[in-house]
Structure formats: C-alpha cells, structure tokens
Design a protein around this motif. Structure first.
Motif, PDB file in Angstrom:
ATOM      1  N   UNK A  29       0.833  -1.209   0.000  1.00 56.16           N
ATOM      2  CA  UNK A  29       0.000   0.000   0.000  1.00 56.16           C
ATOM      3  C   UNK A  29       0.863   1.252   0.000  1.00 56.16           C
ATOM      4  N   UNK A  30       1.973   1.210   0.755  1.00 61.00           N
ATOM      5  CA  UNK A  30       2.870   2.360   0.814  1.00 61.00           C
ATOM      6  C   UNK A  30       3.522   2.601  -0.546  1.00 61.00           C
ATOM      7  N   UNK A  31       3.970   1.539  -1.209  1.00 56.64           N
ATOM      8  CA  UNK A  31       4.576   1.680  -2.532  1.00 56.64           C
ATOM      9  C   UNK A  31       3.562   2.238  -3.527  1.00 56.64           C
ATOM     10  N   UNK A  32       2.342   1.696  -3.483  1.00 53.45           N
ATOM     11  CA  UNK A  32       1.308   2.171  -4.407  1.00 53.45           C
ATOM     12  C   UNK A  32       0.994   3.640  -4.165  1.00 53.45           C
ATOM     13  N   UNK A  33       1.029   4.056  -2.901  1.00 55.87           N
ATOM     14  CA  UNK A  33       0.733   5.450  -2.574  1.00 55.87           C
ATOM     15  C   UNK A  33       1.787   6.389  -3.147  1.00 55.87           C
ATOM     16  N   UNK A  34       3.042   5.935  -3.169  1.00 56.26           N
ATOM     17  CA  UNK A  34       4.109   6.756  -3.720  1.00 56.26           C
ATOM     18  C   UNK A  34       3.942   6.975  -5.220  1.00 56.26           C
ATOM     19  N   UNK A  40      -3.935  13.708  -6.221  1.00 56.47           N
ATOM     20  CA  UNK A  40      -4.900  12.623  -6.393  1.00 56.47           C
ATOM     21  C   UNK A  40      -5.633  12.398  -5.077  1.00 56.47           C
ATOM     22  N   UNK A  41      -6.958  12.325  -5.117  1.00 57.18           N
ATOM     23  CA  UNK A  41      -7.742  12.169  -3.895  1.00 57.18           C
ATOM     24  C   UNK A  41      -7.418  10.872  -3.160  1.00 57.18           C
ATOM     25  N   UNK A  42      -6.872   9.900  -3.864  1.00 58.17           N
ATOM     26  CA  UNK A  42      -6.525   8.627  -3.224  1.00 58.17           C
ATOM     27  C   UNK A  42      -5.190   8.682  -2.491  1.00 58.17           C
ATOM     28  N   UNK A  43      -4.420   9.735  -2.748  1.00 60.43           N
ATOM     29  CA  UNK A  43      -3.097   9.844  -2.127  1.00 60.43           C
ATOM     30  C   UNK A  43      -3.244  10.102  -0.631  1.00 60.43           C
ATOM     31  N   UNK A 246      -6.313  20.571  -3.026  1.00 58.14           N
ATOM     32  CA  UNK A 246      -7.158  20.525  -1.823  1.00 58.14           C
ATOM     33  C   UNK A 246      -8.069  21.750  -1.780  1.00 58.14           C
ATOM     34  N   UNK A 247      -8.670  22.055  -2.948  1.00 61.20           N
ATOM     35  CA  UNK A 247      -9.448  23.289  -3.097  1.00 61.20           C
ATOM     36  C   UNK A 247     -10.640  23.385  -2.146  1.00 61.20           C
ATOM     37  N   UNK A 248     -11.425  22.312  -1.910  1.00 58.92           N
ATOM     38  CA  UNK A 248     -12.557  22.452  -0.968  1.00 58.92           C
ATOM     39  C   UNK A 248     -12.107  22.903   0.416  1.00 58.92           C
ATOM     40  N   UNK A 249     -11.012  22.301   0.907  1.00 57.13           N
ATOM     41  CA  UNK A 249     -10.486  22.717   2.210  1.00 57.13           C
ATOM     42  C   UNK A 249     -10.028  24.168   2.162  1.00 57.13           C
TER      43      UNK A 249
END
Length: 426
Positions: A29-34, A40-43, A246-249
């Motif tokens: 999961x960590x590798x995929x996140x990189x 990306x909203x999934x990051x 992160x425009x909504x925030x």
C-alpha cells in the motif's frame, strides 16, 4: 574496474530487509501510494502504524523509510526521544543535510533559538526571584501554561489559587523583560513561540524548490493566519484554489479567515462559491451556522447545528447553544451549555477557551477567570483569539446577558488578539 565490495554494515542491512516477514500489505500500500500524485484524492499523507510492543512497528517504519528513499523521496525519522518542535526540526535538518538538501536559513534560526532560550530562562528566573515577584504558584502557572491544569486530577485547588490578573501581569512583565534583553522583537517571538517563527521558514524552503506545492502553500497560509497576517494567508489559500490543490479545504479556510476579519460580504460570496463547488457539508456547516447567526436567521442556524450534532456532538451542541442563546436568551440555553461542559470534559483541544465561554454563559465568573488566565498565560494563535472574541461578542448581545461582566473579559481577549497581530506585523 572491479566493483567495490559492500561493507559488513550494508550486507547486514540488506539481509535484515530481505528477511523482513509480514506486513506485506502495508508495504504494498505504501509503494502504491508513492505512485500517486499528491493532488490525487486517493493519495494518503499519513500512515498510522499501531500494534502491541515488540511486534515490529519501529522496524516497519524504517522499512517504509527505505522504500521511500529508493523511490527518490527526501525522508527524515523522528521518534519519542525528540522533546519539542525545534528539536524535531533540527533532527529533520540533519537528516536532510545527509541526503544533500540543506536548510541553511532554518538551521541559523534554530541556532539562534537555542542561544536565546538560555537567555530567556535567565530572565524568567530573575523575575521569579525579585522581591516584588509573583507567587510561586503564579510563576509556575505562567511557565507551564494553564491550558492543561484543568485536566490534571487534583489540580483544582492549585488552579483556584491563581489570580488571573496576576498571571496576566507576570506574563506581560516576562515579555517586557525579554524585549529589554533582546535587540529584536523577532527574537522575543522566536523564544515565546518557536513553532510559529520557524515553521514558515521550513515551508518557504519547500516552496523555493516547488512553488506550486499545494500542501505547503496551504500550511504556510495557516501559519500566517496563526500570527494575524491575514492578507498573506488569503493569498496562499487562493493559490491553492487556483491550483485545485485541496481546493474544498482551501475554500472553507478562506471563508473562515474572512469571517474572523469581519469581512462579511466577502465571506458570504466565498461561501456561496464553496457551495457551488461541491465542498462537503462537513467543511461548511460550521461556517453556515455562524453566518446564519450573524444574519439573525435563528431557525436556519439551529437546523444546521442539529445536523452537525450527529457527526460532531461537541461542535454541533456548542453551535446550537449559541443559536438558542441569541434567539431566546441565555436562560433557555442553560441545558445546552451544561451539555457542552459535559462533552468538553472528554475533549482534548480548546479546553481553556471552552471553559471561559461556559463561565460567561452560565454566570460562573470564577471559572471563566481561571480559564481566561490560562488563555492569556500562553502565546495563542491570532485566529483562536479571534474566534473566542467572536463567541464572547455573541454572548454579550444575547438576551439576559450580564453585559457588565462579559464586556471586560471580551476586552482582555480583543487586546490579546490585537497584540498578536501587532507583534507579527510585517
């Protein structure tokens, strides 16, 4: 040319990593996140490693660090042995330097902080030992900060012995003593609130390498808001919105900033834009409730607060108590304020602020003064003081309010808020 043989340390490190058993899903999961871009909203920006002692949490953290380095990421490791924000920043600087990235301005600021801190301790010791110095209770309260004392079992008698006026007076004397000792107000702020002085330098360095790094822009904007540099904060938030980072925030934070500045027409326009952009209710409901109360749309304010209670009981009940206080008076809102107090007993953040508001809402003036002393004894963020002032203004105008007693406490908060902005004025 013969290839250099790996050292024994390198061989051991390789075999330890090769022999690392389990946690395969976490590493994958960590590798995929990189591989995901930050926008990306999934990051994910945070990985929480938990488990019982001895199961390999530290080893896994080091393994993830190695994976990140192999992907070209800049990494740093800080653990529980680091006792403060400046110490953490110094550790990060050392690790970054070892990877070929220097933070020279930040390193110079950290060196200055260490020197000035020792001088500040001497000033505080001199005040405490003076003949007309504060009582030991007051001196300890100012140094430690009263924020957590209400949470310490058995601390009630100690807190009750603190005179809020004496606390504020000693805090002011300490600040004046530091101002006389140091040639620059920047040094005074560096000692009293190192994280606020150092964080912008850290973020400036990150943005010098990547000007469109949305996360750093947003956090630099919040750091500017902490010290009342509202135009700089708004510029960074607007840049986040333009980059769609992160425009909504960022939209919600911009609305919040404008409300704290009392710029209501702009805040209403920005809130409408945030609604149209599809920002989630979890970001906007608290802002909507405050806008409705400002416009005296009490029914709408109560509806939004009731909706918030299902997701966030504390904030929803707090906003509902304000709406009922404004529309029907403080007496009908007493059960709600009492519920806020019960919920506050389990909350970690904002305790002195909440206790100050509760004391003013319920007429418990001794409790309000002790809480206010806790607020004034510490270096507070401008936006937190601006929020407390806004809430006290609402209580001041509520039917049944004891205005003669609320007003001086509000004045103390406004003075502290404006002093933060003046100290950090550019």
């Amino acid at each position: 040319m013969a290839q250099a043989r790996p050292s024994m340390q390198e061989l051991i490190g390789r075999r330890r990593r090769a022999g690392f058993i389990g946690r395969g899903d976490e590493r994958a999961a960590f590798r995929a996140n990189l591989d995901l871009p930050p926008e990306d909203e999934r990051h994910r920006f945070l990985f929480h490693i938990h488990g019982h002692a001895g199961v390999g949490k530290t080893f896994l953290a080091r393994e993830l660090e190695q994976i990140a380095r192999e992907r070209g990421a800049l990494t740093a490791y800080v653990d529980e042995s680091t006792g403060s924000v400046p110490e953490a920043m110094a550790a990060i600087c050392r690790e970054f330097t070892g990877q070929g990235r220097e933070f020279r301005k930040l390193e110079r600021a950290l060196a200055s902080y260490r020197e000035r801190r020792h001088e500040a301790e001497a000033v505080a010791a001199g005040l405490a030992s003076a003949q007309d110095g504060p009582s030991p209770v007051t001196a300890t309260a100012v140094r430690a900060g009263l924020a957590g004392l209400g949470l310490i079992p058995g601390a009630g008698p100690f807190v009750g012995a603190v005179d809020p006026a004496q606390v504020a007076q000693y805090a002011d004397r300490l600040r004046r003593g530091l101002s006389a000792r140091f040639s620059s107000q920047d040094d005074v702020q560096l000692v009293l609130s190192p994280e606020r002085a150092l964080t912008p330098r850290y973020l400036d360095r990150a943005l010098s390498r990547e000007p469109d790094y949305g996360w750093a822009l947003g956090r630099r904007g919040l750091a500017a808001l902490d010290v009342g540099r509202t135009e700089r904060a708004l510029a960074d938030l607007d840049r986040c919105i333009a980059l769609d980072a992160d425009a909504p925030w960022a939209r919600a934070q911009a609305v919040r900033l404008l409300i704290r500045c009392g710029r209501w027409p702009e805040a209403l326009e920005r809130l409408a834009e945030a609604d149209l952009s599809g920002a989630p209710d979890t970001l906007l409901d608290e802002l909507r409730a405050e806008v409705y109360r400002h416009d005296r749309q009490w029914a709408a304010a109560e509806r939004v607060a009731e909706r918030m209670r299902s997701e966030d009981p504390f904030t929803g009940t707090f906003d509902l108590a304000l709406a009922v206080s404004g529309s029907r008076g403080l007496r009908p809102a007493v059960p709600l304020w009492q519920e806020v107090g019960r919920l506050a007993d389990t909350a970690d953040d904002g305790y002195p602020f909440v206790r100050c508001v509760l004391g003013c809402a319920l007429g418990e003036w001794g409790g309000a003064d002790v809480a206010l002393a806790g607020v004034l004894a510490e270096e507070q963020a401008w936006d937190d003081l601006a929020l407390l002032a806004a809430v006290l203004i609402e209580l001041l105008s509520a039917p049944g309010a004891d205005r003669a007693r609320v007003a001086p406490r509000l004045s103390a908060v406004v003075t502290a808020r404006d002093a933060v902005q003046a100290r950090y004025a550019e």
